[in-house]
Motif scaffolding. Structure first.
Motif, PDB file in Angstrom:
ATOM      1  N   ILE A  29       0.855  -1.188   0.000  1.00 36.01           N
ATOM      2  CA  ILE A  29       0.000   0.000   0.000  1.00 36.01           C
ATOM      3  C   ILE A  29       0.888   1.235   0.000  1.00 36.01           C
ATOM      4  CG2 ILE A  29      -1.904  -1.173   1.164  1.00 36.01           C
ATOM      5  CD1 ILE A  29      -1.024   0.220   3.771  1.00 36.01           C
ATOM      6  N   HIS A  79      -3.390   0.505  -3.665  1.00 31.61           N
ATOM      7  CA  HIS A  79      -2.962  -0.861  -3.372  1.00 31.61           C
ATOM      8  C   HIS A  79      -2.382  -1.465  -4.659  1.00 31.61           C
ATOM      9  CE1 HIS A  79      -5.591  -1.394   0.428  1.00 31.61           C
ATOM     10  NE2 HIS A  79      -5.582  -0.102   0.087  1.00 31.61           N
ATOM     11  N   MET A 125       1.039  -4.833   2.773  1.00 24.77           N
ATOM     12  CA  MET A 125      -0.387  -4.992   3.040  1.00 24.77           C
ATOM     13  C   MET A 125      -0.597  -5.624   4.412  1.00 24.77           C
ATOM     14  SD  MET A 125      -3.459  -4.648   1.912  1.00 24.77           S
ATOM     15  CE  MET A 125      -5.115  -5.319   1.965  1.00 24.77           C
TER      16      MET A 125
END
Length: 259
Positions: A29, A79, A125
């Motif tokens: 991210i 993302h 993530m």
């Protein structure tokens, strides 16, 4: 949610880039607009929130997005996921000259890092990015970087950016005082406050600002040598007359006493 295990390489010296290598279905991210390049097979999606809580409600996502607006950050995060076969790379560039530091949150106390609001660059993530309010009134009122900081939580890698050179110091039941704009990050068990720089003469003519950040206790702290506010001030021909986050309270008049 356990953070994805990502590999990385930091490239460059004065203006750095972090290159993330993702296995299939791994995700990183990042702040919107920080991506430099991505290889074929990497897909990206802009989402409201960091994705650390898969079952987070719409209300929860809206609250998280609203807190990001308070921090002056984008409402959304991006993302990047490897949807291909085999390893693929995606790279993120620092927003201004400085240093990118990789921090393994699994080795940090409480798996939590408190950072200035524009220090976060990207993370594996599963990492949670949320708002952190400083409880001390003085730190909020005079803290340079402000009352609002970011809290990074997780058990994987997070990457923070600082201006100039980054210095990592470990305090052992000690006190450290520094320019308010030079603080990048610190472990949550440390006490953070803002205190006056000294006597009235030092505060007005010293050039070090009216207040200094004070960290005390035992833990790690990261310091930057060139905050973006100072860089802009030096590059601007009117920097001496501009309002300063740090430096002499008299601004340009204070500079007269330096010559």
């Amino acid at each position: 949610m356990r953070s994805h295990e990502i590999d990385y390489k930091i490239l460059g010296e004065d203006i750095q880039v972090v290159e993330i290598e993702l296995d299939p279905n791994e995700t990183v991210i990042a702040e919107a607009g920080s991506m430099l390049f991505m290889e074929d097979g990497i897909s990206f999606e802009t989402k409201m929130g960091d994705g650390s809580q898969a079952n987070q409600s719409i209300l929860g996502k809206m609250f998280q997005a609203g807190s990001r607006l308070l921090m002056g950050e984008s409402l959304f995060m991006t993302h990047f996921t490897n949807r291909g076969v085999g390893k693929r790379k995606v790279a993120f560039a620092a927003p201004y000259p400085g240093t990118i530091k990789a921090v393994d949150l699994a080795t940090i106390n409480q798996n939590t890092l408190i950072v200035q609001k524009d220090a976060f660059l990207c993370a594996a993530m599963g990492t949670s990015i949320s708002i952190h309010f400083n409880k001390r009134f003085g730190a909020g009122l005079f803290g340079g970087e402000g009352f609002i900081l970011e809290r990074i939580q997780g058990d994987g890698l997070a990457f923070i950016h600082s201006g100039g050179v980054v210095i990592e110091k470990t305090l052992n039941n000690e006190v450290l005082r520094l320019d308010t704009g030079c603080l990048v990050a610190y472990e949550p068990q440390l006490n953070f406050d803002i205190q006056s720089a000294g006597g009235l003469r030092s505060m007005i003519f010293g050039g070090e600002g009216m207040f200094l950040a004070t960290l005390s206790g035992t833990g790690k702290v990261w310091i930057q040598s060139l905050p973006i506010s100072k860089l802009i001030q030096r590059l601007s021909p009117y920097g001496g007359n501009a309002s300063k986050e740090s430096g002499s309270v008299l601004g340009g008049l204070g500079n007269l006493f330096e010559h």
